[in-house]
Design an enzyme around this catalytic site. Structure first.
Site, short mmCIF file in Angstrom:
data_model
loop_
_atom_site.label_atom_id
_atom_site.label_comp_id
_atom_site.label_asym_id
_atom_site.label_seq_id
_atom_site.Cartn_x
_atom_site.Cartn_y
_atom_site.Cartn_z
CD GLU A 209 43.82 33.63 -58.44
OE1 GLU A 209 44.12 32.69 -58.38
OE2 GLU A 209 43.95 34.21 -59.62
CE LYS A 342 43.61 32.55 -66.29
NZ LYS A 342 44.87 33.10 -66.43
#
Length: 431
Positions: A209, A342
């Site tokens: 990330e 999500k």
């Protein structure tokens, strides 16, 4: 003008070099929507199914040709001729046709890619940006806000090849007055963190990330080096910048204990790990903790909420998996006080909007999130603004798959001006 005339699915590559599904939805007016499904590494066991081929001769078994075939075949046949502006109907058609509880027939990756592509095509047909269309679908037309970012600048756990157990150590630039300023503060702290790590002889390679992934002596040391970087960047910890963590505790939950391998295999009960986290919140201005216990440890989560829930934001990710049935149970039992959102945990835009609404109606906050496997698709930026969710988690200040979302937020803020306030720390539960 918004009738679907063609749907195309294809296999593309995500930020980890693995295949994922991209869909194109074409409307009769010549409008096109393009969207790709993301993919997680630390996944909740109750997430909708991401369909992979399992053919070891292609992409080590991770191909998505079956999901792509579902897009080009049964899904396309079912939605062609339908109105893309009717998002709830498009999603219902696909979910009903799939016919399984967890979208395992076509794959949540197939259904989600088409769902988001349809929304983008519909927005184009209406001559409006995606965030504006999402606000209308959400029943909140014209209501926008810019989200406070949680920037994951030290990666551990499943997101990095290091000895840090806790998966994400994040900064929130709460002293910023605008999203653009928040991004600048995040960038400056990120670069100062590299200097701090280098001075200590530590690795500055980045994880999935975009955050650094050094080997550290303890999980608390991650907070210490971030605190040093914040100060070096000229900011005050607790005033200009607050901290957040994603423990992803399911990943180190073994035989009823929380085992920190990076700290000499220290083992904790649910209560002990809650107090371990509580001690960290006393040492550092941590205002948000995600998945502080295992997804199945509801009794432990109830205890953690009683101990910490009135002081800080407790976010359920693996705990709730963007699923309204599970979230409803959490709300009724008083477990956590925030949900991570999500798209691909549930697999459609309509169900995602329902989860955000349920959370907000119950006084929970909703944090819009990327996955560790991402693409250049920046839809979550529009989702955060269009639902006025208030918070976004989309990685660090490196890797285009992360930065694409920040850049889209900068563009949106410029377009909306005063119509989209940046509320900073006020968006965080308990602050």
């Amino acid at each position: 003008m918004s009738k679907i005339v063609k749907v195309i699915g294809r296999e593309i590559i995500d930020s980890r070099g693995n295949p994922t599904v991209e869909a194109e939805v074409h409307l009769e007016g010549g409008f096109v929507g393009l969207a790709a499904a993301p993919s997680g590494a630390s996944t909740g066991s109750r997430e909708a199914l991401e369909l992979r081929d399992g053919d070891k001769s292609r992409f080590l078994g991770k191909g998505v040709l079956k999901a792509v075939a579902a897009v080009n075949g049964p899904i396309a046949q079912a939605v062609i001729g339908k109105d893309a502006k009717d998002q709830a109907n498009i999603d219902k058609i696909m979910i009903d046709l799939d016919g399984t509880e967890n979208k395992s027939q076509f794959g949540a990756n197939a259904i989600l890619a088409v769902s988001l592509a349809a929304a983008k095509a519909a927005a184009a047909s209406k001559g409006m940006p995606l965030y504006e269309h999402i606000a209308e679908l959400n029943g909140t037309p014209g209501k926008f806000s810019m989200p406070l970012p949680m920037m994951n600048i030290i990666n551990g756990g499943e997101h990095a090849d290091n000895n840090v157990d806790i998966q994400e150590f994040m900064i929130q630039p709460v002293g910023a007055k605008t999203l653009k300023e928040a991004v600048r503060i995040g960038s400056e702290v990120f670069h100062h963190l590299a200097k701090v790590l280098k001075a200590k002889g530590l690795n500055t390679a980045v994880g999935d990330e975009g955050g650094y992934a050094p080997n550290l002596g303890s999980n608390a040391e991650a907070l210490a080096v971030i605190a040093e970087a914040v100060k070096a960047a000229g900011y005050e910890l607790g005033k200009d910048v607050t901290l957040a963590m994603d423990c992803a505790a399911s990943e180190f939950y073994k035989d009823g204990k929380y085992v920190l391998a990076g700290e000499g295999n220290k083992a904790f009960t649910s209560e002990e790990f809650t107090h371990f986290l509580e001690d960290l919140t006393k040492q550092y201005p941590i205002v948000s903790i995600e998945d502080g216990l295992d997804e199945s440890d509801w009794a432990g989560f109830k205890y953690q909420t009683e101990v910490l829930g009135d002081k800080i934001q407790l976010v359920g990710d693996d705990l709730f998996v963007t699923n309204t049935k599970i979230l409803k149970e959490g709300i009724e039992k008083g477990v956590a006080n925030s949900i991570l959102i999500k798209f691909n945990q549930i697999g459609s835009l309509t169900e995602t909007l329902a989860a955000i609404k349920m959370a907000k109606d119950a006084g929970y906050t909703a944090v819009i999130s990327h996955r560790s496997g991402e693409t250049e698709d920046a839809t979550i930026a529009d989702l955060a603004v269009g639902t006025a969710a208030g918070q976004i988690k989309t990685g660090s200040m490196s890797r285009s798959d992360r930065v694409a979302k920040y850049n889209q937020l900068i563009r949106i803020e410029e377009a909306l001006g005063d119509r989209a306030p940046f509320n900073g720390l006020k968006e965080v539960k308990g602050q």
